[in-house]
Design a protein around this motif. Structure first.
Motif, PDB file in Angstrom:
ATOM      1  N   ILE A   1       0.842  -1.191   0.000  1.00 44.08           N
ATOM      2  CA  ILE A   1       0.000   0.000   0.000  1.00 44.08           C
ATOM      3  C   ILE A   1       0.882   1.248   0.000  1.00 44.08           C
ATOM      4  O   ILE A   1       1.834   1.347   0.778  1.00 44.08           O
ATOM      5  CB  ILE A   1      -0.928   0.036   1.231  1.00 44.08           C
ATOM      6  N   ASP A   2       0.559   2.173  -0.878  1.00 46.65           N
ATOM      7  CA  ASP A   2       1.170   3.504  -0.881  1.00 46.65           C
ATOM      8  C   ASP A   2       0.093   4.512  -0.507  1.00 46.65           C
ATOM      9  O   ASP A   2      -1.004   4.496  -1.069  1.00 46.65           O
ATOM     10  CB  ASP A   2       1.729   3.845  -2.262  1.00 46.65           C
ATOM     11  N   ILE A   3       0.418   5.401   0.429  1.00 49.56           N
ATOM     12  CA  ILE A   3      -0.546   6.411   0.879  1.00 49.56           C
ATOM     13  C   ILE A   3      -0.011   7.787   0.486  1.00 49.56           C
ATOM     14  O   ILE A   3       1.077   8.182   0.898  1.00 49.56           O
ATOM     15  CB  ILE A   3      -0.790   6.312   2.387  1.00 49.56           C
ATOM     16  N   VAL A   4      -0.797   8.489  -0.336  1.00 48.01           N
ATOM     17  CA  VAL A   4      -0.348   9.727  -0.964  1.00 48.01           C
ATOM     18  C   VAL A   4      -1.404  10.805  -0.747  1.00 48.01           C
ATOM     19  O   VAL A   4      -2.602  10.536  -0.830  1.00 48.01           O
ATOM     20  CB  VAL A   4      -0.121   9.518  -2.476  1.00 48.01           C
ATOM     21  N   ARG A   5      -0.957  12.033  -0.491  1.00 51.51           N
ATOM     22  CA  ARG A   5      -1.899  13.146  -0.375  1.00 51.51           C
ATOM     23  C   ARG A   5      -2.284  13.653  -1.758  1.00 51.51           C
ATOM     24  O   ARG A   5      -1.422  13.873  -2.611  1.00 51.51           O
ATOM     25  CB  ARG A   5      -1.298  14.293   0.450  1.00 51.51           C
ATOM     26  N   ALA A   6      -3.570  13.836  -1.978  1.00 49.23           N
ATOM     27  CA  ALA A   6      -4.063  14.460  -3.205  1.00 49.23           C
ATOM     28  C   ALA A   6      -3.863  15.970  -3.056  1.00 49.23           C
ATOM     29  O   ALA A   6      -4.694  16.660  -2.478  1.00 49.23           O
ATOM     30  CB  ALA A   6      -5.536  14.118  -3.427  1.00 49.23           C
ATOM     31  N   GLU A   7      -2.755  16.482  -3.545  1.00 43.85           N
ATOM     32  CA  GLU A   7      -2.362  17.856  -3.264  1.00 43.85           C
ATOM     33  C   GLU A   7      -3.167  18.883  -4.052  1.00 43.85           C
ATOM     34  O   GLU A   7      -3.272  20.042  -3.638  1.00 43.85           O
ATOM     35  CB  GLU A   7      -0.865  18.037  -3.532  1.00 43.85           C
ATOM     36  N   LEU A   8      -3.711  18.493  -5.194  1.00 41.12           N
ATOM     37  CA  LEU A   8      -4.526  19.411  -5.976  1.00 41.12           C
ATOM     38  C   LEU A   8      -5.999  19.151  -5.670  1.00 41.12           C
ATOM     39  O   LEU A   8      -6.495  18.042  -5.911  1.00 41.12           O
ATOM     40  CB  LEU A   8      -4.262  19.225  -7.473  1.00 41.12           C
ATOM     41  N   PRO A   9      -6.716  20.135  -5.133  1.00 43.13           N
ATOM     42  CA  PRO A   9      -8.144  19.936  -4.848  1.00 43.13           C
ATOM     43  C   PRO A   9      -8.902  19.556  -6.113  1.00 43.13           C
ATOM     44  O   PRO A   9      -8.791  20.238  -7.137  1.00 43.13           O
ATOM     45  CB  PRO A   9      -8.595  21.305  -4.314  1.00 43.13           C
ATOM     46  N   SER A  10      -9.645  18.468  -6.058  1.00 42.50           N
ATOM     47  CA  SER A  10     -10.399  17.984  -7.215  1.00 42.50           C
ATOM     48  C   SER A  10     -11.792  17.552  -6.772  1.00 42.50           C
ATOM     49  O   SER A  10     -11.953  16.475  -6.186  1.00 42.50           O
ATOM     50  CB  SER A  10      -9.689  16.795  -7.870  1.00 42.50           C
ATOM     51  N   PRO A  11     -12.813  18.372  -7.019  1.00 43.65           N
ATOM     52  CA  PRO A  11     -14.176  17.963  -6.673  1.00 43.65           C
ATOM     53  C   PRO A  11     -14.560  16.625  -7.297  1.00 43.65           C
ATOM     54  O   PRO A  11     -15.234  15.803  -6.660  1.00 43.65           O
ATOM     55  CB  PRO A  11     -15.034  19.102  -7.215  1.00 43.65           C
ATOM     56  N   GLU A  12     -14.131  16.388  -8.543  1.00 44.57           N
ATOM     57  CA  GLU A  12     -14.490  15.140  -9.218  1.00 44.57           C
ATOM     58  C   GLU A  12     -13.915  13.931  -8.483  1.00 44.57           C
ATOM     59  O   GLU A  12     -14.601  12.922  -8.252  1.00 44.57           O
ATOM     60  CB  GLU A  12     -13.993  15.153 -10.672  1.00 44.57           C
TER      61      GLU A  12
END
Length: 213
Positions: free
Chosen positions: A26-37
């Motif tokens: 498992i890799d856990i990564v922050r979604a740094e760009l806000p994306s409503p979709e």
């Protein structure tokens, strides 16, 4: 049917207890760009079977406003495929809420839930390291209820959360009838991609905590 809601907290980084490693990489990564979709996809993919309906009517602009308010989304991946996510919401006074947390159906029963929760809580405790304008975290809280997975409360407690308030009330209209699922016609959770057993964790619905005694 009455619904019991448990409010849980940690008040020190030392409260966080480690989880066993997952049975898959498992890799856990922050979604740094806000994306409503993307955030709406996670909501439906993880919460469709658990009455996560509060944000379903939101417009794109409402999602964007929510995400632009400082929300951090941490996503667990296995071989490039999302397995689950944790949503952190910073609040006043050095408080961070775990607003959403859970797994996609295929990841259930693989030890991912405890590992993802441990990582998400750790990121709540060091949130000010990424946002120097914010106060250092002094408290991490969430809530879950009896409509969630029966193992949810135990999972939170196993990571060091303590119950500080319990409330019982009658559910509103949003809990009546069948859950919407990830999308119309999607198969039952237990049939999805070889999933086995119950969920490792269940959602914490965003909201305002009761005042502590």
């Amino acid at each position: 049917m009455d619904v019991t809601t448990w409010y849980l907290e940690q008040t020190s980084r030392s409260d966080l207890l480690p989880a066993k490693p997952p049975s898959i990489e498992i890799d856990i990564v922050r979604a740094e760009l806000p994306s409503p979709e993307f955030s709406r996809f996670l909501l439906t993919a993880v919460g469709g079977d658990w009455h996560w309906t509060n944000k379903l009517p939101w417009t794109w602009d409402q999602w964007a406003e929510w995400l632009d308010g400082g929300v951090e989304t941490w996503v667990a991946y296995h071989r490039g495929t999302p397995a689950g996510y944790v949503e952190l919401v910073p609040q006043d006074g050095g408080t961070v809420e775990i607003a959403s947390f859970g797994l996609l159906a295929w990841a259930i029963g693989r030890g991912v839930g405890g590992h993802l929760l441990e990582t998400g809580v750790a990121r709540a405790w060091d949130l000010a390291d990424r946002w120097p304008e914010r106060e250092p975290t002094r408290r991490v809280w969430l809530h879950t209820c009896s409509l969630d997975s029966p193992v949810a409360l135990a999972n939170y407690r196993a990571r060091g959360f303590r119950v500080y308030d319990t409330r019982v009330n009658v559910p509103g209209d949003e809990y009546e009838g069948e859950t919407p699922g990830p999308w119309p016609g999607a198969g039952p959770r237990t049939r999805a991609l070889g999933a086995s057993g119950g969920p490792s964790a269940a959602p914490a619905v965003p909201g305002t905590p009761p005042e502590r005694p």
